[in-house]
Design an enzyme around this catalytic site. Structure first.
Site, mmCIF file in Angstrom:
data_model
loop_
_atom_site.group_PDB
_atom_site.id
_atom_site.type_symbol
_atom_site.label_atom_id
_atom_site.label_comp_id
_atom_site.label_asym_id
_atom_site.label_seq_id
_atom_site.Cartn_x
_atom_site.Cartn_y
_atom_site.Cartn_z
ATOM 1 N N HIS A 211 -30.984 4.609 23.747
ATOM 2 C CA HIS A 211 -29.152 4.785 24.053
ATOM 3 C C HIS A 211 -28.372 4.349 22.416
ATOM 4 O O HIS A 211 -28.597 3.066 22.279
ATOM 5 C CB HIS A 211 -28.505 5.351 24.571
ATOM 6 N N CYS A 227 -33.026 0.347 29.943
ATOM 7 C CA CYS A 227 -32.777 0.996 29.082
ATOM 8 C C CYS A 227 -32.954 0.776 27.319
ATOM 9 O O CYS A 227 -33.253 -0.608 27.267
ATOM 10 C CB CYS A 227 -32.077 2.039 28.653
#
Length: 352
Positions: A211, A227
């Site tokens: 992301h 992440c």
């Protein structure tokens, strides 16, 4: 009659001038600019080069001349490079004030990871994402998990692209905020306060995403809860290149060895900006094991121990040639025999 005509002319000019000024102001206004911007299609082309793959090598080193106000963080964001890879590639240069006219190395030469070179490969040890396409490979900096919250070593797939994602923080992260006296809501809507940035790729590894970010600093470092963070300028284009089902391999490979055009190349990454004696010893052992395994797979290669030592001493993530194929060595020796004999003045060459 002439006075009447002159009066009519002046009246027309007076009525026309405000309308013309309003038209000019409207053309230069944010509303006008937004209309023009909305009519233009967003740029979906990759922000990084697509390098051709030459054996196990890709890319080339580049040079960038800094301006007075430049920082490595700003240069990284502008050129799609990570903060730490710039620091390691430019020892002795102040990352926060490199100064006017300083030439720095852009580390865009890579020994490719020892993995299945298909789709996305994320190497945690170098904070980079490799995207293999039909035309070559693109390389992006990524932020990865910390030691307390490491990113998973996994084989996954892209399941869905997300535009303007909302963030639903897990209970563990909300508990961290609560312990420090802060409150974190169960959902953070899209916008400048959303840590997922503008776009994301959902992975089959449950709970993990590739992301964007609302923080410029941290891409190319160990900063996340697991992440993979990209610059918004990168993920906003990358998300539209990657199709559903694209494989995603997450590996940890601080030492990479490869062959290109008969030459053996070595790339070594230290884990942090500082390089401790313990880190060096660990990398030396891993490098020796990797080189030995490589030579078993490629018995026709010969390497120089001194070149290996330099690569480990620097551990700057820049590929170095450490040897070559024996067939190439033999060809060089045969070509030397055709020349008049000269007394060697060089020292003994050490091979490993």
């Amino acid at each position: 009659m002439q006075l009447k005509f002159l009066f009519s002319l002046l009246l027309s000019l007076a009525l026309w001038a405000p309308a013309a000024y309003a038209a000019e102001a409207g053309a230069a206004s944010p509303a006008g600019a937004n209309k023009v911007a909305s009519d233009a299609k967003p740029d979906r082309s990759p922000r990084v080069p697509t390098f051709s793959v030459n054996g196990d090598l890709a890319g080339d080193l580049q040079v960038f001349t800094t301006a007075y106000e430049d920082t490595f963080a700003g240069i990284g964001n502008e050129l799609a490079l990570g903060y730490l890879e710039l620091v390691k590639a430019n020892p002795g240069v102040d990352p926060w004030l490199p100064g006017e006219g300083t030439q720095i190395t852009l580390p865009r030469m890579y020994v490719l990871p020892d993995s299945n070179r298909k789709g996305i490969v994320i190497n945690l040890a170098e904070y980079r994402l490799y995207y293999f396409t039909e035309n070559g490979v693109q390389v992006y900096p990524v932020g990865v998990g910390t030691e307390d919250n490491p990113s998973p070593l996994t084989n996954a797939k892209v399941t869905m692209p997300l535009e303007s994602p909302a963030w639903y923080p897990p209970a563990s992260i909300r508990a961290e905020y609560e312990a420090s006296g802060d409150y974190l809501p169960r959902m953070i809507p899209p916008g400048p306060d959303n840590p997922l940035g503008t776009h994301a790729l959902m992975l089959s590894e449950k709970g993990y995403l590739i992301h964007g970010t609302n923080k410029q600093f941290g891409v190319g470092m160990a900063v996340s809860h697991g992440c993979f963070r990209m610059y918004n300028e990168d993920i906003s284009r990358f998300a539209y290149q990657v199709s559903k089902g694209t494989p995603v391999q997450v590996i940890r490979e601080p030492v990479k060895v490869g062959v290109s055009a008969g030459e053996v190349w070595l790339e070594v990454h230290r884990p942090r900006e500082d390089y401790t004696a313990e880190d060096r010893e660990a990398l030396w052992r891993e490098t020796m094991a990797k080189v030995e395994a490589f030579q078993k797979q490629h018995p026709d290669t010969q390497v120089k121990r001194m070149a290996i030592e330099v690569a480990v001493d620097q551990a700057d993530g820049i590929p170095r040639m450490i040897g070559e194929k024996l067939t190439q060595v033999a060809a060089d020796e045969n070509s030397e025999k055709t020349k008049p004999e000269e007394k060697s003045t060089s020292g003994q060459t050490l091979y490993f």
